[in-house]
Design a protein around this motif. Structure first.
Motif, PDB file in Angstrom:
ATOM      1  N   PRO A  40      -5.863  -3.126   8.879  1.00 30.78           N
ATOM      2  CA  PRO A  40      -4.740  -3.210   9.742  1.00 30.78           C
ATOM      3  C   PRO A  40      -3.568  -2.345   9.170  1.00 30.78           C
ATOM      4  O   PRO A  40      -3.489  -1.984   7.975  1.00 30.78           O
ATOM      5  CB  PRO A  40      -4.559  -4.730   9.630  1.00 30.78           C
ATOM      6  N   VAL A  41      -2.758  -1.836  10.197  1.00 33.71           N
ATOM      7  CA  VAL A  41      -1.460  -1.279   9.684  1.00 33.71           C
ATOM      8  C   VAL A  41      -0.251  -2.164  10.360  1.00 33.71           C
ATOM      9  O   VAL A  41      -0.417  -2.500  11.236  1.00 33.71           O
ATOM     10  CB  VAL A  41      -1.539   0.193  10.395  1.00 33.71           C
ATOM     11  N   LEU A  42       0.712  -2.298   9.564  1.00 31.47           N
ATOM     12  CA  LEU A  42       1.591  -3.162   9.846  1.00 31.47           C
ATOM     13  C   LEU A  42       3.033  -2.436   9.689  1.00 31.47           C
ATOM     14  O   LEU A  42       3.175  -1.748   8.820  1.00 31.47           O
ATOM     15  CB  LEU A  42       1.675  -4.292   8.758  1.00 31.47           C
ATOM     16  N   ALA A  43       3.882  -2.893  10.600  1.00 32.42           N
ATOM     17  CA  ALA A  43       5.408  -2.211  10.693  1.00 32.42           C
ATOM     18  C   ALA A  43       6.220  -3.606  10.507  1.00 32.42           C
ATOM     19  O   ALA A  43       5.513  -4.764  10.720  1.00 32.42           O
ATOM     20  CB  ALA A  43       5.558  -1.501  11.729  1.00 32.42           C
ATOM     21  N   PHE A  44       7.326  -3.414  10.117  1.00 34.22           N
ATOM     22  CA  PHE A  44       8.204  -4.740  10.203  1.00 34.22           C
ATOM     23  C   PHE A  44       9.277  -4.518  10.712  1.00 34.22           C
ATOM     24  O   PHE A  44      10.062  -3.547  10.553  1.00 34.22           O
ATOM     25  CB  PHE A  44       8.375  -5.176   8.612  1.00 34.22           C
ATOM     26  N   ALA A  45       9.840  -5.653  11.642  1.00 35.11           N
ATOM     27  CA  ALA A  45      11.101  -5.768  11.996  1.00 35.11           C
ATOM     28  C   ALA A  45      11.935  -6.938  11.144  1.00 35.11           C
ATOM     29  O   ALA A  45      11.471  -7.746  10.853  1.00 35.11           O
ATOM     30  CB  ALA A  45      11.199  -6.385  13.312  1.00 35.11           C
ATOM     31  N   VAL A  46      13.361  -6.153  10.783  1.00 34.74           N
ATOM     32  CA  VAL A  46      14.291  -7.187   9.970  1.00 34.74           C
ATOM     33  C   VAL A  46      15.454  -7.424  11.030  1.00 34.74           C
ATOM     34  O   VAL A  46      16.009  -6.566  11.436  1.00 34.74           O
ATOM     35  CB  VAL A  46      14.729  -6.400   8.652  1.00 34.74           C
ATOM     36  N   ALA A 183       6.494  -4.233   0.375  1.00 31.98           N
ATOM     37  CA  ALA A 183       5.972  -3.355  -0.712  1.00 31.98           C
ATOM     38  C   ALA A 183       5.491  -2.170  -0.147  1.00 31.98           C
ATOM     39  O   ALA A 183       5.133  -1.310  -1.121  1.00 31.98           O
ATOM     40  CB  ALA A 183       5.000  -4.251  -1.639  1.00 31.98           C
ATOM     41  N   GLY A 184       5.247  -2.238   1.212  1.00 35.28           N
ATOM     42  CA  GLY A 184       4.612  -1.190   1.781  1.00 35.28           C
ATOM     43  C   GLY A 184       3.257  -0.829   1.463  1.00 35.28           C
ATOM     44  O   GLY A 184       2.284  -1.563   1.368  1.00 35.28           O
ATOM     45  N   GLN A 185       3.049   0.355   0.988  1.00 44.37           N
ATOM     46  CA  GLN A 185       1.583   0.809   0.499  1.00 44.37           C
ATOM     47  C   GLN A 185       1.545   1.180  -1.255  1.00 44.37           C
ATOM     48  O   GLN A 185       0.788   1.926  -1.761  1.00 44.37           O
ATOM     49  CB  GLN A 185       1.172   2.092   1.152  1.00 44.37           C
ATOM     50  N   ALA A 186       2.639   0.495  -1.583  1.00 50.02           N
ATOM     51  CA  ALA A 186       2.835   0.488  -3.259  1.00 50.02           C
ATOM     52  C   ALA A 186       1.402  -0.134  -3.766  1.00 50.02           C
ATOM     53  O   ALA A 186       0.962   0.368  -4.815  1.00 50.02           O
ATOM     54  CB  ALA A 186       3.863  -0.160  -3.739  1.00 50.02           C
ATOM     55  N   ALA A 187       0.820  -0.980  -2.837  1.00 58.23           N
ATOM     56  CA  ALA A 187      -0.638  -1.535  -3.347  1.00 58.23           C
ATOM     57  C   ALA A 187      -1.395  -1.615  -2.006  1.00 58.23           C
ATOM     58  O   ALA A 187      -0.809  -1.803  -1.022  1.00 58.23           O
ATOM     59  CB  ALA A 187      -0.656  -2.898  -3.990  1.00 58.23           C
ATOM     60  N   GLN A 188      -2.637  -1.294  -1.962  1.00 62.42           N
ATOM     61  CA  GLN A 188      -3.480  -1.082  -0.650  1.00 62.42           C
ATOM     62  C   GLN A 188      -3.436  -2.629  -0.431  1.00 62.42           C
ATOM     63  O   GLN A 188      -3.615  -2.931   0.958  1.00 62.42           O
ATOM     64  CB  GLN A 188      -4.743  -0.594  -1.264  1.00 62.42           C
ATOM     65  N   ALA A 210       9.632 -11.714  -6.026  1.00 59.00           N
ATOM     66  CA  ALA A 210      10.127 -12.045  -4.577  1.00 59.00           C
ATOM     67  C   ALA A 210       9.675 -13.345  -4.192  1.00 59.00           C
ATOM     68  O   ALA A 210       8.523 -13.683  -4.337  1.00 59.00           O
ATOM     69  CB  ALA A 210       9.788 -10.827  -3.799  1.00 59.00           C
ATOM     70  N   ALA A 211      10.232 -14.037  -3.175  1.00 63.17           N
ATOM     71  CA  ALA A 211       9.816 -15.404  -2.564  1.00 63.17           C
ATOM     72  C   ALA A 211       8.438 -15.144  -1.630  1.00 63.17           C
ATOM     73  O   ALA A 211       7.804 -15.957  -1.514  1.00 63.17           O
ATOM     74  CB  ALA A 211      10.847 -15.969  -1.963  1.00 63.17           C
ATOM     75  N   ARG A 212       8.742 -13.965  -0.878  1.00 66.47           N
ATOM     76  CA  ARG A 212       7.441 -13.387  -0.064  1.00 66.47           C
ATOM     77  C   ARG A 212       7.602 -11.862  -0.248  1.00 66.47           C
ATOM     78  O   ARG A 212       8.282 -11.289  -0.264  1.00 66.47           O
ATOM     79  CB  ARG A 212       7.693 -13.655   1.398  1.00 66.47           C
ATOM     80  N   ILE A 213       6.016 -11.427  -0.257  1.00 61.92           N
ATOM     81  CA  ILE A 213       5.676 -10.095  -0.369  1.00 61.92           C
ATOM     82  C   ILE A 213       4.858  -9.795   1.008  1.00 61.92           C
ATOM     83  O   ILE A 213       3.687 -10.228   0.932  1.00 61.92           O
ATOM     84  CB  ILE A 213       5.257  -9.814  -1.713  1.00 61.92           C
ATOM     85  N   HIS A 214       5.239  -8.738   1.603  1.00 63.20           N
ATOM     86  CA  HIS A 214       4.604  -8.055   2.660  1.00 63.20           C
ATOM     87  C   HIS A 214       4.050  -6.653   2.340  1.00 63.20           C
ATOM     88  O   HIS A 214       4.625  -6.140   1.555  1.00 63.20           O
ATOM     89  CB  HIS A 214       5.372  -7.995   4.066  1.00 63.20           C
ATOM     90  N   LEU A 215       2.802  -6.432   2.736  1.00 65.26           N
ATOM     91  CA  LEU A 215       2.332  -5.120   2.606  1.00 65.26           C
ATOM     92  C   LEU A 215       1.605  -4.562   3.700  1.00 65.26           C
ATOM     93  O   LEU A 215       1.793  -5.015   4.905  1.00 65.26           O
ATOM     94  CB  LEU A 215       0.783  -5.269   1.799  1.00 65.26           C
ATOM     95  N   SER A 216       1.771  -3.237   3.759  1.00 62.63           N
ATOM     96  CA  SER A 216       1.389  -2.330   5.420  1.00 62.63           C
ATOM     97  C   SER A 216       0.078  -2.399   5.486  1.00 62.63           C
ATOM     98  O   SER A 216      -0.194  -2.445   6.675  1.00 62.63           O
ATOM     99  CB  SER A 216       1.810  -0.824   4.672  1.00 62.63           C
ATOM    100  N   HIS A 217      -0.836  -2.822   4.525  1.00 66.24           N
ATOM    101  CA  HIS A 217      -2.305  -2.692   4.977  1.00 66.24           C
ATOM    102  C   HIS A 217      -3.035  -4.053   4.841  1.00 66.24           C
ATOM    103  O   HIS A 217      -4.188  -3.967   4.525  1.00 66.24           O
ATOM    104  CB  HIS A 217      -2.903  -1.320   4.403  1.00 66.24           C
ATOM    105  N   ASP A 218      -2.382  -5.212   4.653  1.00 65.78           N
ATOM    106  CA  ASP A 218      -3.154  -6.313   4.425  1.00 65.78           C
ATOM    107  C   ASP A 218      -2.079  -7.227   5.151  1.00 65.78           C
ATOM    108  O   ASP A 218      -0.808  -7.459   4.788  1.00 65.78           O
ATOM    109  CB  ASP A 218      -3.059  -6.574   2.787  1.00 65.78           C
TER     110      ASP A 218
END
Ligand SMILES: [Zn+2]
Length: 228
Positions: A40-46, A183-188, A210-218
């Protein structure tokens, strides 16, 4: 950069104000480390009280080489926002974690909106042989280049986290539920985020606890309770 105020009567955001947007699936080509897999590819809205900070904009369209090599199934970023009941016209600021085709490919959907990139990433995008100009440059493009860690809206910071690219950046959001890290793609993927060693950027991001961590490809969201 943009003075956006946090949501809520207490003037703070919640962790749920960081909304993942599933903008594409890619089939990784032969020469890729993840060859044969689909991801997957994720973007994020804040969501802030008076607008949205959008982190990444999904895939470029109309590039035959990318379509052939990655066989993408894509959702346009404005559609992805709408499907999450978010108004694309409320986007006040865009942050690109980096300028690859699957992170900055939808930038042109936001003419006139400031787009925050690291200086080092900007320089890399214009190196000879880089294809990024194709999606980075568009009518109404408005880039704000920053160098290093910078607060871009109230409670929202970019952190320079080089590795995947020289100007890769992560994003942190202060919320009532604790720090949320994109974290973006700092990790796959989440496993690599939790375990990879000898990567200064990753170690620094992990130390944020961090309390929650999001990634771009997971699509996995790492939560602090599960990690301890
Ligand atoms: Zn990517």
């Amino acid at each position: 950069m943009w003075g956006g105020a946090p949501r809520g009567t207490l003037g703070t955001m919640r962790a749920s104000d960081v909304v993942p947007l599933h903008v594409a699936d890619l089939a990784y080509p032969e020469e890729h480390p993840l060859a044969g897999r689909t991801g997957p590819v994720l973007a994020f809205a804040v969501r802030l009280a008076d607008g949205i900070v959008l982190v990444d904009t999904g895939l470029v369209t109309g590039n035959a080489w990318i379509d052939e090599h990655y066989q993408p199934r894509r959702r346009a970023i404005r559609d992805a926002l709408r499907e999450s009941a978010l108004d694309a016209d409320a986007v006040r600021l865009v942050v690109n974690t980096h300028l690859h085709f699957d992170h900055a490919g939808g930038n042109s959907a936001f003419p006139g909106v400031s787009i925050v990139v690291q200086d080092a990433e900007w320089a890399e995008a214009w190196e000879p042989g880089s294809p990024a100009g194709e999606w980075v440059d568009f009518a109404g493009a408005r880039y704000e280049r920053v160098r290093g860690d910078t607060e871009v809206a109230q409670g929202v910071r970019v952190l320079h986290a080089p590795g995947h690219t020289p100007g890769h950046q992560a994003v942190t959001i202060d919320t009532e539920d604790g720090l949320v890290l994109i974290a973006g793609q700092a990790a796959q993927d989440a496993r690599a985020f939790a375990t990879a060693e000898a990567d200064a950027s990753l170690m620094r991001l992990r130390r944020l606890d961090a309390a929650r961590i999001h990634l771009s490809h997971d699509r996995t969201v790492l939560r602090r309770t599960e990690r301890h």
